[in-house]
Design a protein around this motif. Structure first.
Motif: not given
Length: 659
Positions: A400-411, A424-432
């Motif tokens: 969940a918290w990585n989801g919040l970070a991915i959204t914020a970093l992408a924007r 960085a957002a794409v990499a984190a999403a790929g890990l999840v």
């Protein structure tokens, strides 16, 4: 006697207790079976890695051989990481608040062998303090009661479960424009006109409320809403709760002036605040907002990113057993490090003994009169601070918290033209996706060092990560993210919704003494409000009436809370604002980064935006094409689009006719 079983856990918090003489067990049927077999109560201790008082109680009691021996003889002891098992934390926190009038961590709950709570508390000291019973006194009293008043204890546990379990029906309502106006008015009453923020100390960063007020301002032009946001964002960023040297926000301020933080840095706070400051900059173009966005995003990448590409949960408050030791400065330390610059910094940063033992947390109440000098001084202080013992890092990755970070970093990456944030957002999403999602489509909540944890994802995990995938779809044009999000949200509707109610745990998850369901935003958004957001975005991108109806149903769960206590329903109110503003959809055909940045910056926050090549396999893109060979933006509502726009300035005017 049983051995301590925490050494095999993937939770850093549990592993911190693996050396305790307490015979800790992990949460599970085996622990309760042991309690039934021995006919002893369960001691349930819930905390988290960055919790200061959790460390204090551990040192005072759980590391003490005599206390541990007493626990081992008379109880089955279970240790739970609240961040790994928010479902377990939620139900026993509700019991703790109901039975004591307050809650917090460490949470100390005593259960029957069937999991029913009969005595609850938080921190218990090892020695008498301020009228509080000691932990040993509590244990001895409960052992006596267990042996002499067993029927009464069983009755208490059964009564608590019956009463709290019966309160789980959701009061449905309508989150309409009238409710939004009422919420904004109530927030104005709660607003602190002197120090900003809402309510008395301690003051937590009101991220979701600020998000709502920014969206409300954009839709209605409310000057009051923007004033509350601007003053709060400025006070938080200039006070001690913000790390003036390296960026990143602490968990909360213990005082109402935002001077002294509770020093742990949480991923969810920094992700949510990154998004708020990006939005604030989009509305005001205040240079302070831009600086905080850049510094906070850089903090996430520098200090919380894991080797696998995800983001760690938190940095501890304590260093070498002292809270805040890594972050605070005395005048003597500054003179030693800075020499002739020390007096200037002492005045600029209010180094007047604002913390303990003559030390201070650095503040920056006004911009320095010599910015270049300040940048040089910051570099020197960072280097000096790097020689101190670094705070412990809880490096588990929470979906969940990585989801919040991915959204914020992408924007932020698109709006401020920082492609490394998007990467960085794409990499984190790929890990999840690759580690947390199993073949059956179930999302697991945590991982560590690339190894998935055993805890199943709760509603907030599915919803926050689904929204992150939809955000990445918009900024990358990779339609695979739509497929991931669709699978997640379909599982939400199949497993987390029953009789019109959104639950925080899946139907096929472990059965607890009652099924948690709470629309309240606390430090992070509630699962149901995150679901409303992701479902709204999915409906906008696909035109699906099924997702749209589910989004309305999710918002209805929060309507009564939003109208009565808007401070605790900020995310639902924000989603309702996006819906009241359209909701709009923006399809950008082609590879124009300018059109994408203009759309994200100027459209109502939360608007579904997607950019990709002609023919991208996303329903919103169907039939949209380049215009004269150029990239074009299509601004739509319910899939009915206005004329395509080629120039970023024309798109800005279309989205902000009054600006």
């Amino acid at each position: 006697m049983a051995a301590n079983e925490l050494g095999t856990s993937t939770s850093p918090y549990l592993r911190q207790h693996a050396g305790n003489p307490v015979a800790w067990k992990q949460w599970g049927e085996a622990a309760f079976a042991a309690a039934r077999e021995r006919d002893v109560p369960v001691f349930l201790s819930i905390g988290y890695s960055a919790c200061h008082w959790c460390h204090v109680m551990a040192h005072e009691s759980f590391e003490d051989e005599q206390t541990a021996a007493y626990l081992n003889e008379h109880f089955v002891s279970i240790k739970v990481d609240r961040e790994e098992r928010p479902d377990v934390d939620a139900i026993y926190m509700e019991a703790t608040v109901a039975m004591t009038g307050h809650g917090g961590w460490p949470m100390s709950v005593f259960l029957t062998p069937t999991g029913e709570p009969f005595f609850c508390g938080t921190y218990f000291p090892a020695e008498p303090r301020s009228g509080m019973a000691t932990f040993r006194q509590v244990l001895e009293s409960l052992v006596e009661a267990w042996q002499t008043k067993r029927d009464q204890i069983d009755g208490i546990g059964q009564s608590v479960v019956q009463q709290l379990g019966a309160r789980k029906s959701t009061v449905q309502g309508v989150l309409d424009e009238k409710t939004l106006e009422r919420a904004a008015a109530l927030l104005k009453v709660d607003f602190d006109p002197v120090d900003a923020g809402f309510g008395p100390a301690p003051k937590f960063p009101p991220s979701m409320v600020l998000d709502f007020l920014l969206r409300h301002h954009r839709r209605t032009g409310s000057a009051d809403a923007l004033t509350m946001v601007s003053q709060t964002c400025e006070r938080m960023a200039r006070g001690g709760m913000y790390d003036q040297l390296a960026g990143g926000f602490a968990r909360y301020s213990v005082d109402k002036q935002w001077v002294i933080p509770h020093f742990e840095k949480m991923l969810y706070d920094n992700a949510l605040l990154l998004d708020v400051y990006t939005h604030w900059w989009g509305v005001t173009e205040d240079p302070l907002a831009k600086r905080i966005v850049l510094e906070t995003a850089d903090f996430l990448l520098a200090e919380l990113r894991t080797a696998e590409g995800g983001f760690a949960s938190a940095l501890d408050a304590d260093t070498e057993g002292e809270e805040g030791l890594y972050y605070v400065w005395t005048p003597e330390q500054l003179h030693e490090v800075l020499g002739d610059d020390a007096a200037w910094v002492i005045d600029l940063c209010d180094v007047t003994g604002t913390f303990e033992h003559g030390s201070s947390v650095l503040q920056l109440r006004q911009d320095p009169d010599d910015p270049q000098r300040w940048e040089r001084v910051k570099s020197v202080l960072r280097d000096a601070r790097s020689t101190r013992t670094y705070p412990g890092r809880d490096d588990k990755v929470v979906a969940a918290w990585n989801g919040l970070a991915i959204t914020a970093l992408a924007r932020a990456g698109v709006v401020l033209e920082k492609p490394e944030y998007v990467e960085a957002a794409v990499a984190a999403a790929g890990l999840v996706r690759d580690v947390h999602l199993d073949e059956s489509g179930r999302l697991h909540r945590t991982s560590r060092d690339g190894q998935v944890g055993t805890a199943h994802g709760v509603l907030e995990d599915y919803a926050a990560y689904a929204q992150a995938c939809l955000t990445l779809l918009g900024v990358t044009g990779d339609a695979d993210w739509l497929k991931v999000a669709e699978s997640l949200l379909d599982r939400v509707l199949e497993q987390f919704v029953a009789d019109g109610t959104f639950y925080d745990t899946a139907a096929d998850a472990e059965a607890l003494v009652w099924r948690p369901q709470d629309p309240t935003d606390n430090a992070s958004p509630s699962g149901v409000s995150l679901a409303a957001e992701a479902l709204t975005t999915m409906a906008s991108l696909t035109g699906s009436t099924r997702y749209d109806a589910a989004a309305q149903q999710a918002l209805a769960s929060s309507a009564t809370l939003a109208s009565r206590a808007p401070r605790f329903a900020g995310r639902a109110l924000a989603v309702a604002e996006t819906q009241a503003a359209g909701p709009l959809e923006i399809a950008i055909v082609g590879d124009s980064g300018e059109l994408l940045a203009t759309a994200l910056k100027n459209a109502p926050w939360g608007t579904a935006v997607v950019r990709g090549a002609p023919g991208l396999d996303v329903p919103l893109m169907a039939g949209r094409d380049l215009v004269g060979g150029q990239s074009a933006a299509y601004v739509c509502q319910k899939f009915t689009c206005r004329l395509p726009i080629v120039l970023p300035e024309d798109l800005r005017r279309e989205l902000n006719p009054a600006r």
